[in-house]
Design a protein around this motif. Structure first.
Motif, mmCIF file in Angstrom:
data_model
loop_
_atom_site.group_PDB
_atom_site.id
_atom_site.type_symbol
_atom_site.label_atom_id
_atom_site.label_comp_id
_atom_site.label_asym_id
_atom_site.label_seq_id
_atom_site.Cartn_x
_atom_site.Cartn_y
_atom_site.Cartn_z
ATOM 1 N N SER A 1 -12.079 -42.099 -74.846
ATOM 2 C CA SER A 1 -13.059 -42.083 -75.935
ATOM 3 C C SER A 1 -13.884 -40.816 -75.846
ATOM 4 C CB SER A 1 -13.962 -43.311 -75.853
ATOM 5 O OG SER A 1 -14.679 -43.323 -74.634
ATOM 6 N N GLY A 2 -14.648 -40.564 -76.906
ATOM 7 C CA GLY A 2 -15.561 -39.437 -76.897
ATOM 8 C C GLY A 2 -15.160 -38.272 -77.766
ATOM 9 N N GLY A 3 -13.999 -38.347 -78.374
ATOM 10 C CA GLY A 3 -13.571 -37.256 -79.233
ATOM 11 C C GLY A 3 -14.373 -37.181 -80.509
ATOM 12 N N GLY A 4 -14.149 -36.130 -81.259
ATOM 13 C CA GLY A 4 -14.848 -35.962 -82.524
ATOM 14 C C GLY A 4 -14.802 -34.524 -82.981
ATOM 15 N N LEU A 5 -15.629 -34.226 -83.963
ATOM 16 C CA LEU A 5 -15.709 -32.878 -84.517
ATOM 17 C C LEU A 5 -16.889 -32.150 -83.897
ATOM 18 C CD1 LEU A 5 -14.781 -30.804 -86.666
ATOM 19 C CD2 LEU A 5 -16.352 -31.937 -88.264
ATOM 20 N N VAL A 6 -16.646 -30.938 -83.437
ATOM 21 C CA VAL A 6 -17.697 -30.148 -82.805
ATOM 22 C C VAL A 6 -17.527 -28.689 -83.212
ATOM 23 C CG1 VAL A 6 -16.354 -29.845 -80.692
ATOM 24 C CG2 VAL A 6 -18.837 -29.634 -80.605
ATOM 25 N N GLN A 7 -18.632 -27.987 -83.316
ATOM 26 C CA GLN A 7 -18.562 -26.571 -83.664
ATOM 27 C C GLN A 7 -18.189 -25.731 -82.450
ATOM 28 O OE1 GLN A 7 -22.332 -25.577 -85.502
ATOM 29 N NE2 GLN A 7 -21.473 -25.932 -87.545
ATOM 30 N N ALA A 8 -17.588 -24.603 -82.713
ATOM 31 C CA ALA A 8 -17.260 -23.672 -81.637
ATOM 32 C C ALA A 8 -18.523 -23.322 -80.858
ATOM 33 C CB ALA A 8 -16.609 -22.417 -82.214
ATOM 34 N N GLY A 9 -18.374 -23.290 -79.541
ATOM 35 C CA GLY A 9 -19.512 -23.040 -78.680
ATOM 36 C C GLY A 9 -20.237 -24.292 -78.239
ATOM 37 N N GLY A 10 -19.894 -25.406 -78.843
ATOM 38 C CA GLY A 10 -20.540 -26.666 -78.525
ATOM 39 C C GLY A 10 -19.915 -27.363 -77.336
ATOM 40 N N SER A 11 -20.400 -28.554 -77.052
ATOM 41 C CA SER A 11 -19.955 -29.332 -75.905
ATOM 42 C C SER A 11 -19.574 -30.743 -76.334
ATOM 43 C CB SER A 11 -21.068 -29.419 -74.853
ATOM 44 O OG SER A 11 -21.402 -28.150 -74.336
ATOM 45 N N ARG A 12 -18.749 -31.332 -75.497
ATOM 46 C CA ARG A 12 -18.316 -32.711 -75.739
ATOM 47 C C ARG A 12 -17.923 -33.297 -74.397
ATOM 48 N NH1 ARG A 12 -19.053 -34.995 -80.908
ATOM 49 N NH2 ARG A 12 -17.949 -36.997 -80.906
ATOM 50 N N ARG A 13 -18.194 -34.590 -74.212
ATOM 51 C CA ARG A 13 -17.749 -35.249 -72.989
ATOM 52 C C ARG A 13 -16.796 -36.378 -73.337
ATOM 53 N NH1 ARG A 13 -20.659 -38.375 -67.916
ATOM 54 N NH2 ARG A 13 -20.804 -40.127 -69.389
ATOM 55 N N LEU A 14 -15.638 -36.328 -72.768
ATOM 56 C CA LEU A 14 -14.652 -37.387 -72.937
ATOM 57 C C LEU A 14 -14.746 -38.357 -71.767
ATOM 58 C CD1 LEU A 14 -11.517 -35.348 -74.065
ATOM 59 C CD2 LEU A 14 -13.392 -36.253 -75.457
ATOM 60 N N SER A 15 -14.472 -39.611 -72.056
ATOM 61 C CA SER A 15 -14.476 -40.647 -71.030
ATOM 62 C C SER A 15 -13.152 -41.390 -71.048
ATOM 63 C CB SER A 15 -15.612 -41.647 -71.288
ATOM 64 O OG SER A 15 -16.868 -41.022 -71.265
ATOM 65 N N CYS A 16 -12.740 -41.831 -69.887
ATOM 66 C CA CYS A 16 -11.521 -42.626 -69.784
ATOM 67 C C CYS A 16 -11.808 -43.808 -68.877
ATOM 68 C CB CYS A 16 -10.380 -41.789 -69.225
ATOM 69 S SG CYS A 16 -8.851 -42.711 -68.966
ATOM 70 N N ALA A 17 -11.648 -45.000 -69.423
ATOM 71 C CA ALA A 17 -11.828 -46.220 -68.660
ATOM 72 C C ALA A 17 -10.475 -46.715 -68.186
ATOM 73 C CB ALA A 17 -12.512 -47.277 -69.522
ATOM 74 N N ALA A 18 -10.362 -46.926 -66.889
ATOM 75 C CA ALA A 18 -9.100 -47.381 -66.310
ATOM 76 C C ALA A 18 -9.209 -48.852 -65.940
ATOM 77 C CB ALA A 18 -8.763 -46.548 -65.079
ATOM 78 N N SER A 19 -8.106 -49.559 -66.109
ATOM 79 C CA SER A 19 -8.107 -50.978 -65.766
ATOM 80 C C SER A 19 -7.899 -51.200 -64.276
ATOM 81 C CB SER A 19 -7.015 -51.714 -66.555
ATOM 82 O OG SER A 19 -5.731 -51.224 -66.214
ATOM 83 N N GLY A 20 -7.275 -50.226 -63.623
ATOM 84 C CA GLY A 20 -6.955 -50.405 -62.217
ATOM 85 C C GLY A 20 -7.782 -49.528 -61.311
ATOM 86 N N ASN A 21 -7.475 -49.628 -60.050
ATOM 87 C CA ASN A 21 -8.186 -48.885 -59.029
ATOM 88 C C ASN A 21 -7.897 -47.392 -59.150
ATOM 89 O OD1 ASN A 21 -9.209 -47.968 -56.489
ATOM 90 N ND2 ASN A 21 -8.930 -50.037 -55.702
ATOM 91 N N LEU A 22 -8.912 -46.572 -58.936
ATOM 92 C CA LEU A 22 -8.702 -45.125 -58.966
ATOM 93 C C LEU A 22 -8.399 -44.570 -57.582
ATOM 94 C CD1 LEU A 22 -11.513 -43.853 -61.376
ATOM 95 C CD2 LEU A 22 -9.264 -44.765 -61.932
ATOM 96 N N PHE A 23 -8.739 -45.332 -56.543
ATOM 97 C CA PHE A 23 -8.674 -44.804 -55.189
ATOM 98 C C PHE A 23 -7.263 -44.370 -54.804
ATOM 99 C CE2 PHE A 23 -12.839 -45.293 -53.612
ATOM 100 C CZ PHE A 23 -13.379 -46.448 -54.134
ATOM 101 N N ASN A 24 -6.276 -45.165 -55.226
ATOM 102 C CA ASN A 24 -4.917 -44.890 -54.771
ATOM 103 C C ASN A 24 -4.111 -44.078 -55.773
ATOM 104 O OD1 ASN A 24 -4.897 -46.946 -56.606
ATOM 105 N ND2 ASN A 24 -3.358 -48.181 -55.567
ATOM 106 N N SER A 25 -4.800 -43.346 -56.633
ATOM 107 C CA SER A 25 -4.092 -42.502 -57.588
ATOM 108 C C SER A 25 -3.483 -41.299 -56.888
ATOM 109 C CB SER A 25 -5.049 -42.010 -58.681
ATOM 110 O OG SER A 25 -5.588 -43.078 -59.414
ATOM 111 N N TYR A 26 -2.261 -40.966 -57.254
ATOM 112 C CA TYR A 26 -1.663 -39.706 -56.816
ATOM 113 C C TYR A 26 -2.162 -38.578 -57.721
ATOM 114 C CZ TYR A 26 1.703 -35.959 -56.368
ATOM 115 O OH TYR A 26 2.283 -34.734 -56.215
#
Length: 116
Positions: A6-31
């Motif tokens: 989530s977090g996408g959208g329209l932004v002007q050049a030079g601007g900022s945006r933060r994307l987020s990703c929610a995971a259902s599982g554990n992140l610790f054991n990610s390769y």
């Protein structure tokens, strides 16, 4: 494994945006855990990625402008995008992989459009 970006959208050049990703599982054991993007007519490309061992890869085109981060307790991965350029316009996907030879799991993607 489910990934919700989530977090996408329209932004002007030079601007900022933060994307987020929610995971259902554990992140610790990610390769590998992070972000890819795909612009119209182009192949999907790596943007920023955590690799096992706390290594982080960035695409050359985003180094110094994008920052990947994670919150293991909340099972969240973030992509802070600063100084955005029109060429950053793409659908951004989060991805998780548990073994180098294993299946890559993908979120549904979130559109980022940067206007000039």
């Amino acid at each position: 494994v489910q990934l919700q970006a989530s977090g996408g959208g329209l932004v002007q050049a030079g601007g900022s945006r933060r994307l987020s990703c929610a995971a259902s599982g554990n992140l610790f054991n990610s390769y590998a855990l992070g972000w890819y993007r795909q612009a119209p007519g182009s192949q999907r490309e790596l943007v920023a990625l955590f690799r096992r061992g706390n290594n982080i890869d960035y695409a050359d085109s985003v180094k110094g402008r994008f920052t990947i981060s994670r919150d293991n307790a909340k099972k969240m991965v973030y992509l802070q995008m600063d100084n955005l350029r029109p060429e950053d316009t793409a659908v951004y996907y989060c991805s998780q992989k548990f073994q180098p030879w294993g299946t890559a799991y993908w979120g549904q993607g979130t559109q980022v459009t940067v206007s000039s």
